[in-house]
Write a protein that holds these residues in place. Structure first.
Motif, short mmCIF file in Angstrom:
data_model
loop_
_atom_site.label_atom_id
_atom_site.label_comp_id
_atom_site.label_asym_id
_atom_site.label_seq_id
_atom_site.Cartn_x
_atom_site.Cartn_y
_atom_site.Cartn_z
N CYS A 295 0.70 -1.66 0.42
CA CYS A 295 0.11 0.03 0.03
C CYS A 295 1.02 0.71 0.21
N CYS A 298 2.28 3.01 -2.89
CA CYS A 298 1.42 4.21 -3.24
C CYS A 298 1.47 4.94 -3.20
N HIS A 299 0.72 4.89 -1.57
CA HIS A 299 0.17 5.82 -0.99
C HIS A 299 1.10 6.12 -0.15
N PHE A 346 -4.69 6.32 -13.57
CA PHE A 346 -5.50 7.71 -12.67
C PHE A 346 -4.71 7.86 -11.02
N SER A 349 -5.62 7.91 -5.04
CA SER A 349 -6.11 8.96 -3.79
C SER A 349 -5.10 9.32 -3.06
N TYR A 360 -15.89 5.33 -3.21
CA TYR A 360 -14.66 5.14 -4.12
C TYR A 360 -14.42 4.76 -5.48
N GLY A 361 -13.08 5.16 -6.22
CA GLY A 361 -12.32 4.89 -6.96
C GLY A 361 -12.97 6.21 -7.66
N HIS A 362 -11.85 6.45 -8.61
CA HIS A 362 -12.73 7.48 -9.74
C HIS A 362 -13.47 7.26 -10.65
N PHE A 372 -13.40 -1.45 -0.88
CA PHE A 372 -11.77 -1.21 -2.02
C PHE A 372 -10.99 -1.74 -1.86
N TYR A 376 -8.71 -5.51 -3.58
CA TYR A 376 -7.19 -5.16 -3.55
C TYR A 376 -6.02 -6.35 -3.48
C1 HEC Z 1 0.25 1.00 -7.32
C2 HEC Z 1 -0.14 2.12 -6.46
C3 HEC Z 1 -1.22 1.48 -5.80
C4 HEC Z 1 -0.87 0.23 -4.41
C5 HEC Z 1 -0.55 -0.30 -4.35
C6 HEC Z 1 -2.45 0.12 -3.48
N1 HEC Z 1 -2.94 1.76 -4.11
FE1 HEC Z 1 -4.74 2.59 -3.53
N2 HEC Z 1 -5.02 3.66 -4.95
C7 HEC Z 1 -3.76 4.03 -6.40
C8 HEC Z 1 -4.96 4.24 -7.03
C9 HEC Z 1 -4.51 5.00 -8.62
C10 HEC Z 1 -5.88 4.94 -7.02
C11 HEC Z 1 -7.26 5.32 -7.53
C12 HEC Z 1 -7.53 4.49 -8.63
C13 HEC Z 1 -8.98 4.80 -9.36
O1 HEC Z 1 -9.82 5.47 -8.90
O2 HEC Z 1 -8.88 4.69 -10.26
C14 HEC Z 1 -5.95 4.28 -5.52
C15 HEC Z 1 -7.20 3.96 -4.48
C16 HEC Z 1 -7.43 3.99 -2.95
C17 HEC Z 1 -8.09 3.66 -2.47
C18 HEC Z 1 -9.81 4.64 -2.94
C19 HEC Z 1 -9.65 6.50 -2.13
C20 HEC Z 1 -10.65 7.30 -2.57
O3 HEC Z 1 -10.63 8.53 -2.18
O4 HEC Z 1 -11.38 6.71 -3.59
C21 HEC Z 1 -8.00 3.53 -1.04
C22 HEC Z 1 -9.03 2.93 -0.22
C23 HEC Z 1 -6.98 2.63 -1.00
N3 HEC Z 1 -6.36 2.56 -2.61
C24 HEC Z 1 -6.56 1.81 0.23
C25 HEC Z 1 -5.01 1.12 -0.90
C26 HEC Z 1 -4.71 0.15 0.40
C27 HEC Z 1 -4.97 -0.22 1.42
C28 HEC Z 1 -3.34 -0.54 -0.35
C29 HEC Z 1 -3.01 -1.93 0.32
C30 HEC Z 1 -3.64 -2.93 -0.38
C31 HEC Z 1 -3.51 0.22 -1.38
N4 HEC Z 1 -3.77 1.19 -1.89
C32 HEC Z 1 -2.52 0.07 -2.75
C33 HEC Z 1 -2.89 2.99 -5.69
C34 HEC Z 1 -2.40 1.98 -5.07
#
Ligand code: HEC
Ligand code: HEC
Length: 459
Positions: A295, A298-299, A346, A349, A360-362, A372, A376
């Motif tokens: 997670c 990227c975050h 995208f 977030s 959630y999601g774009h 959401f 994953y």
């Molecule tokens: C490869 C990079 C990447 C990884 C690894 C990743 N994310 Fe994300 N995350 C993103 C992206 C890009 C988006 C937006 C996607 C979209 O809207 O299409 C996103 C969106 C989200 C959102 C939605 C937020 C919203 O406001 O809509 C959440 C919650 C989130 N991620 C949590 C996590 C968690 C928890 C993990 C680990 C299990 C994780 N992410 C792993 C890139 C990543």
């Protein structure tokens, strides 16, 4: 530690941070009372210090509070953000889609633009249409380099880059005090389906590519309200309203968003600043999970977004952005970069206050935070089995059968990721520490009236 040293150390640390698989469950045992002179705790032992080290290793920092912004500018921006005068038919304001009552979103998968009636989940189409994307919250936008979900209002080499190109003149740029956040309001007003409307009104009658005319027509409207003239001249001391452009209005709206919607006092910030007890034991364990699995690759950063673009296998619903053979697809970042390798990417977030900002999601295809996070786990299988029945009935038929194309672009980090129920629970616990209590009730931001005298939306 000073900000700069901390940052440069983190830059080194992030390269050596373990890239563990999401399936590798980190140990969650709490270590005995920390002792300054004890040898360093082995990896995976959970202490507040070990979690802070993991955070700085992934370049995650507390969010800085915004600097002082003159109240006259914030007040002007607040009035404009709530005033339907900015829309062609005077029927929709920025805050009709970014409602304080719904954490500055609208609690809908996809927004309904001008011509719609009602608020949030109860808004109906009437003569309007669905917008292609989910209305994101307006939190912390002063801390981000890319705004909009495809990043089309962005900082490139220190310079603000927008879809308006040179129509954003050097004089206008000089007015923008808060980076992309101060430019963004120049764009929803141009969008016909969001705010501008069609030939029924003075703004709608301007040609689509004539940014300058759209903005000057708006300034004429605003200038017809004497109270606004006074407010603009107070917000920009020593300047005459006649010489101002819509950049002055957008900059004020940016000031309002940055000043009132930057939330830097979460349990997580307090914890990073050294308060061990700011997190509950469950949140601390959740933080360790978030920081040791993918997670946080990227975050990260202060907003918990790397401000970059990825395909994380999100289902596509809604009218789309005119892409693909059906014209109903949304190619995301590719629409801005014209680079095919950016298809379906995208912006990552940001995750602050994320528990408040469903769906959630774009495109808002996931109605709960847990769904959401769960997506994953085996995200390829999840996308192939996506069930649109949880969506607004009028969107269920819009689910795109393009899973294979989305998966062809899926970020390789997601390959093989499987999350157990306990990991999902841990991650949910962590995200609950990202909420600033002040963000829970934003109703005090809604003004009683706006200078145009038009009604203020407030469900
Ligand atoms: C490869 C990079 C990447 C990884 C690894 C990743 N994310 Fe994300 N995350 C993103 C992206 C890009 C988006 C937006 C996607 C979209 O809207 O299409 C996103 C969106 C989200 C959102 C939605 C937020 C919203 O406001 O809509 C959440 C919650 C989130 N991620 C949590 C996590 C968690 C928890 C993990 C680990 C299990 C994780 N992410 C792993 C890139 C990543
Ligand atoms: C019809 C509903 C609607 C209206 C009206 C509207 N927005 Fe939005 N807003 C959206 C949607 C949908 C997006 C996502 C669009 C995208 O990324 O392509 C968005 C994105 C944004 C973002 C980007 C946030 C981020 O995380 O990058 C900001 C800031 C914003 N809007 C501010 C405003 C302001 C200021 C106004 C008024 C001038 C406004 N919006 C009017 C629906 C709306």
């Amino acid at each position: 530690m000073r900000w700069t040293t901390w940052k440069s150390l983190a830059a080194v640390a992030i390269m050596v941070a373990p890239l563990m698989n999401c399936a590798d469950q980190p140990a969650t045992a709490v270590a005995p009372e920390a002792n300054r002179h004890a040898p360093p705790a082995p990896r995976n032992v959970l202490t507040p210090d070990s979690v802070r080290r993991l955070a700085s290793g992934r370049a995650i920092f507390p969010l800085e509070s915004p600097r002082y912004i003159r109240p006259s500018l914030v007040k002007l921006g607040q009035a404009l953000a709530f005033d339907k005068i900015l829309s062609g038919n005077r029927d929709i304001a920025c805050t009709t889609c970014h409602l304080p009552a719904f954490s500055t979103g609208d609690d809908r998968s996809l927004s309904i633009g001008q011509g719609g009636i009602g608020f949030g989940p109860h808004r109906t189409i009437q003569s309007g249409v669905f917008i292609a994307r989910n209305a994101p919250p307006l939190f912390d936008i002063g801390a981000m380099k890319h705004l909009f979900l495809d990043g089309r209002v962005q900082v490139v080499h220190g310079r603000i880059n927008t879809p308006a190109g040179r129509d954003l003149t050097p004089q206008m740029r000089r007015v923008l005090e808060f980076g992309p956040a101060s430019a963004i309001a120049m764009f929803p007003v141009e969008n016909r389906d969001e705010m501008r409307g069609y030939s029924q009104n003075d703004l709608g009658r301007v040609a689509d590519d004539d940014n300058t005319r759209i903005w000057s027509t708006l300034m004429k409207r605003i200038g017809d309200v004497p109270e606004y003239r006074r407010m603009f001249e107070q917000a920009y001391p020593g300047q005459r309203f006649e010489r101002m452009t819509f950049a002055h209005a957008a900059n004020a709206i940016g000031a309002f968003m940055v000043d009132k919607l930057t939330f830097s006092n979460t349990p997580w910030d307090r914890f990073l600043e050294g308060h061990d007890n700011a997190l509950t034991p469950a949140q601390l364990a959740g933080a360790q999970t978030f920081l040791t699995i993918k997670c946080s690759i990227c975050h990260n950063g202060a907003t918990l977004s790397d401000d970059k673009f990825h395909d994380v296998a999100v289902a596509q619903i809604g009218p789309g952005k005119g892409n693909g053979a059906s014209l109903r697809d949304d190619f995301g970042r590719e629409n801005i970069s014209n680079n095919e390798s950016d298809r379906y990417l995208f912006r990552t977030s940001p995750l602050r206050n994320v528990e408040l900002t469903a769906p959630y999601g774009h495109d808002g295809a996931y109605s709960t935070l847990q769904s959401f996070v769960e997506h994953y786990s085996d995200s390829d299988l999840k996308l192939l089995a996506f069930d649109p029945s949880t969506l607004d009935p009028s969107l269920q038929g819009t689910f795109m059968p393009n899973a294979a194309d989305i998966l062809a672009q899926r970020d390789t980090l997601l390959k093989g990721v499987v999350l157990s129920d306990s990991i999902v629970t841990n991650l949910m616990n962590y995200m609950s520490a990202l909420t600033d209590d002040r963000a829970r009730d934003l109703n005090s931001l809604v003004p009683n009236r706006v200078p145009s005298g038009l009604p203020v939306d407030h469900p």
